[in-house]
Design a protein around this motif. Structure first.
Motif, PDB file in Angstrom:
ATOM      1  N   LEU A  10       0.857  -1.190   0.000  1.00  0.00           N
ATOM      2  CA  LEU A  10       0.000   0.000   0.000  1.00  0.00           C
ATOM      3  C   LEU A  10       0.895   1.242   0.000  1.00  0.00           C
ATOM      4  CD1 LEU A  10      -3.021   0.843   0.280  1.00  0.00           C
ATOM      5  CD2 LEU A  10      -2.558   1.124   2.709  1.00  0.00           C
ATOM      6  N   PRO A  11       0.995   1.929  -1.145  1.00  0.00           N
ATOM      7  CA  PRO A  11       1.910   3.074  -1.176  1.00  0.00           C
ATOM      8  C   PRO A  11       1.413   4.239  -0.330  1.00  0.00           C
ATOM      9  CG  PRO A  11       0.953   2.664  -3.351  1.00  0.00           C
ATOM     10  CD  PRO A  11       0.316   1.706  -2.412  1.00  0.00           C
ATOM     11  N   ASP A  12       2.329   4.831   0.431  1.00  0.00           N
ATOM     12  CA  ASP A  12       1.969   5.996   1.243  1.00  0.00           C
ATOM     13  C   ASP A  12       2.068   7.245   0.398  1.00  0.00           C
ATOM     14  OD1 ASP A  12       1.844   4.466   3.651  1.00  0.00           O
ATOM     15  OD2 ASP A  12       4.043   4.417   3.596  1.00  0.00           O
ATOM     16  N   ILE A  13       1.049   8.057   0.483  1.00  0.00           N
ATOM     17  CA  ILE A  13       1.039   9.283  -0.306  1.00  0.00           C
ATOM     18  C   ILE A  13       2.214  10.190   0.088  1.00  0.00           C
ATOM     19  CG2 ILE A  13      -0.629  10.365   1.266  1.00  0.00           C
ATOM     20  CD1 ILE A  13      -0.441  11.006  -2.509  1.00  0.00           C
ATOM     21  N   GLY A  14       2.555  10.149   1.379  1.00  0.00           N
ATOM     22  CA  GLY A  14       3.637  11.005   1.872  1.00  0.00           C
ATOM     23  C   GLY A  14       4.951  10.718   1.176  1.00  0.00           C
ATOM     24  N   LEU A  15       5.307   9.438   1.092  1.00  0.00           N
ATOM     25  CA  LEU A  15       6.577   9.070   0.472  1.00  0.00           C
ATOM     26  C   LEU A  15       6.555   9.357  -1.026  1.00  0.00           C
ATOM     27  CD1 LEU A  15       9.377   7.972   0.842  1.00  0.00           C
ATOM     28  CD2 LEU A  15       8.482   5.665   0.669  1.00  0.00           C
ATOM     29  N   VAL A  16       5.393   9.099  -1.642  1.00  0.00           N
ATOM     30  CA  VAL A  16       5.265   9.397  -3.075  1.00  0.00           C
ATOM     31  C   VAL A  16       5.502  10.892  -3.301  1.00  0.00           C
ATOM     32  CG1 VAL A  16       3.665   9.487  -5.018  1.00  0.00           C
ATOM     33  CG2 VAL A  16       3.712   7.479  -3.543  1.00  0.00           C
ATOM     34  N   PHE A  17       4.864  11.708  -2.470  1.00  0.00           N
ATOM     35  CA  PHE A  17       4.966  13.159  -2.597  1.00  0.00           C
ATOM     36  C   PHE A  17       6.419  13.621  -2.428  1.00  0.00           C
ATOM     37  CE2 PHE A  17       5.057  17.227  -0.243  1.00  0.00           C
ATOM     38  CZ  PHE A  17       4.466  18.052  -1.185  1.00  0.00           C
ATOM     39  N   TRP A  18       7.019  13.215  -1.317  1.00  0.00           N
ATOM     40  CA  TRP A  18       8.398  13.672  -1.053  1.00  0.00           C
ATOM     41  C   TRP A  18       9.384  13.098  -2.049  1.00  0.00           C
ATOM     42  CZ3 TRP A  18       8.801  17.818   1.528  1.00  0.00           C
ATOM     43  CH2 TRP A  18       7.925  18.105   2.583  1.00  0.00           C
ATOM     44  N   ASN A  19       9.127  11.869  -2.478  1.00  0.00           N
ATOM     45  CA  ASN A  19      10.032  11.233  -3.439  1.00  0.00           C
ATOM     46  C   ASN A  19       9.974  11.940  -4.787  1.00  0.00           C
ATOM     47  OD1 ASN A  19      11.857   9.431  -4.425  1.00  0.00           O
ATOM     48  ND2 ASN A  19      10.406   7.774  -4.708  1.00  0.00           N
ATOM     49  N   THR A  20       8.750  12.347  -5.174  1.00  0.00           N
ATOM     50  CA  THR A  20       8.608  13.074  -6.445  1.00  0.00           C
ATOM     51  C   THR A  20       9.412  14.360  -6.400  1.00  0.00           C
ATOM     52  OG1 THR A  20       6.399  12.181  -6.591  1.00  0.00           O
ATOM     53  CG2 THR A  20       6.922  14.002  -8.063  1.00  0.00           C
ATOM     54  N   ILE A  21       9.216  15.126  -5.326  1.00  0.00           N
ATOM     55  CA  ILE A  21       9.935  16.395  -5.190  1.00  0.00           C
ATOM     56  C   ILE A  21      11.442  16.127  -5.166  1.00  0.00           C
ATOM     57  CG2 ILE A  21      10.420  18.318  -3.624  1.00  0.00           C
ATOM     58  CD1 ILE A  21       7.509  18.227  -2.805  1.00  0.00           C
TER      59      ILE A  21
END
Lengths: 169, 365
Positions: A10-21
């Motif tokens: 289950l991907p965490d939105i937080g990590l996706v967000f920070w990883n994208t940036i």
């Protein structure tokens, strides 16, 4: 839901967000300050090496060409030298032969000249002798005649005799 | 001779420990059944799955040693606005989850910040409204890895600028150059072709980001210890970037091969189009799952081996568990590099497929 069975998938939105940036920042910063200078330097270096190699190859070929040229030149020079020596020899031979010929002809000429001179002298001497003999004969004859023609009558007799000898046509 | 004796010694040790463990576990079983009260609340039953998952999952604080943890900022966005607070507030003095009264009443449940009702039970409806943008252990570890990458590669990049083209690489520069050349010559060039230079920064960034996170994940303590590259969110993000790069750069023939396969009967074209369209998505999804599964599996393997010691409840188990864990750790070291390579190589391959020029196209028509 399937994703809720295992929290791991289950991907965490937080990590996706920070990883994208983080990835975008990392990508642009590294591209500008690391990858581009790095790849450019590597590329330039490889280009330099390639250039140097091709230049070295070219130089090698040039040297080889020069060497073969040198060899050709050397061969030509050698040939020329041989030719020159040959010619010189020929000239020398010719000169010697010429000199010989000339000497011979000169000798012949001198001999001939000498012959001519000898003949001339001989002739001159002969003429001289002849003349002297002649004049002696004349002198003797004169003396003889003078003695024979001491008297007048004999003189006239002789003149008559001579005159008879001269036939006028 | 020496090798033989070492071998037989190993075999002997192995059999001795196997026998020992079985007796110990039997021995432990009996008192448990006999006196359940003696175990009490303090010594909980050791749960392998929970322990392993705890190590693999993300967390709101970074465990340093013993009872010392590094609290990390919790950033929540909900319909009531943005709020930032330290994760220390979600823990009581016994390191047990505690309720923090922010815009909602927050509590960590299974490592995730959730909204709880007044009685302490999970409020699913309210939890769905809260977006968690916290700097978790994985995010912090990611930032550490990025700081390392920036430090290393800005130094290296600077070295190229300062030392110029003529001089040979030195130090860190000469360590990194072969890896960069490896990515260029073994990954980018064979898979992309002559247009490889445009994609090199992307491939290098992906490769080194995965590599450093794989390595940091293998370090069991701070600043490692997080499982960033074994986290599906991380692999998903990278896969999405690959997806974007591939499809933005896809040329006419790429799309033609997806929607209207040239050189086929029209019915075959119609049949292939949906399959090819699915393929567009399965490629990045396979990237995502491959990296996630490989790294996670490695971590689970090492943790399981270490857990053997706690399962058998004897220090002698370490004689088996530790060498095996070291062995698997070495394999993981290889896998760390291998997975970074495979991810990058497949990305390059997908880019190559999308930008390939089909010169044989004319023959079809």
């Amino acid at each position: 839901m399937l994703l809720e069975i295992n929290p791991l998938v289950l991907p965490d939105i937080g990590l996706v967000f920070w990883n994208t940036i983080a990835f975008i920042v990392l990508f642009f910063v590294l591209r500008a300050f690391a990858w581009k200078p790095m790849l450019k330097a590597i590329h330039d270096r490889e280009q330099g090496i390639e250039d140097a190699l091709s230049k070295a190859d070219k130089m090698k070929a040039d040297i080889a060409a020069m060497q073969s040229e040198n060899e050709a030149l050397l061969a030509k020079a050698r040939e020329e030298r041989a030719q020159m020596i040959k010619e010189a020899k020929e000239t020398a031979d010719k000169m010697v032969a010429d000199a010989k010929d000339k000497a011979k002809s000169e000798y012949d000429r001198i001999v001939a000249d000498a012959q001519v001179a000898i003949n001339q002298q001989k002739n001159a001497a002969l003429t001289d002798v002849k003349n002297q003999v002649g004049s002696l004969v004349v002198e003797v004859a004169e003396k003889v005649l003078r003695k024979e023609l001491a008297n007048k009558s004999e003189q006239e007799n002789y003149i008559k005799q001579l005159a008879e000898g001269v036939k006028l046509n | 001779m020496a090798r033989m004796s070492v071998k037989s010694l190993l075999v002997a040790t192995f059999s001795v420990f196997t026998m020992l463990f079985s007796t110990v576990s039997y021995a432990n079983d009996t008192p448990q059944h006999g006196t359940p009260a003696a175990e009490g609340h303090g010594a909980k039953e050791f749960d392998v799955t929970e322990t392993i998952l705890e190590h693999i999952k993300d967390d709101h604080s970074w465990h340093l040693w013993g009872h010392t943890t590094l609290p990390l900022p919790v950033i929540l966005y909900s319909d009531k606005g943005l709020e930032v607070f330290s994760s220390a507030k979600l823990m009581d003095e016994h390191h047990e989850p505690a309720v923090y009264a922010g815009n909602y009443n927050y509590k960590t449940i299974e490592g995730k910040v959730k909204v709880v009702k007044a009685d302490g039970s999970l409020d699913k409806e309210a939890s769905a409204k809260v977006w968690d943008f916290s700097i978790t252990k994985n995010v912090a570890s990611l930032f550490v890895s990025i700081a390392i990458l920036l430090l290393v590669f800005l130094t290296v990049g600077g070295a190229y600028r300062k030392r110029g083209v003529k001089s040979a690489p030195k130090g860190l520069q000469s360590f990194m150059e072969p890896i960069v050349l490896f990515v260029r010559d073994e990954v980018a060039k064979p898979n992309i072709g002559h247009k490889y230079a445009k994609y090199m920064p992307f491939l290098l960034t992906i490769f080194f980001l995965i590599l450093i996170n794989n390595f940091l994940g293998l370090i069991p303590f701070f600043p490692g210890g997080a499982n960033v590259s074994g986290n599906i969110a991380f692999t998903m993000t990278l896969a999405v970037f690959v997806f974007i790069v591939v499809n933005i750069n896809g040329n006419k023939s790429y799309w033609e091969h997806i929607f209207w396969m040239p050189g086929m009967h029209w019915s075959m074209k119609a049949f292939l189009a949906p399959i090819e369209l699915i393929g567009v998505f399965t490629k990045p999804i396979s990237l995502m799952i491959r990296l996630f599964a490989n790294i996670t599996a490695g971590h689970i393997l090492v943790l399981s081996l270490i857990c053997l010691i706690f399962i058998f409840k004897t220090v002698f188990a370490s004689a088996i568990a530790v060498p095996f864990a070291v062995f698997i750790g070495l394999i993981e070291l290889l896998v760390a590099f291998l997975q970074a390579y495979i991810f990058t190589m497949l990305s390059a391959m997908y880019i190559g497929m999308a930008t390939e020029e089909h010169h044989h196209e004319a023959a079809h028509h």
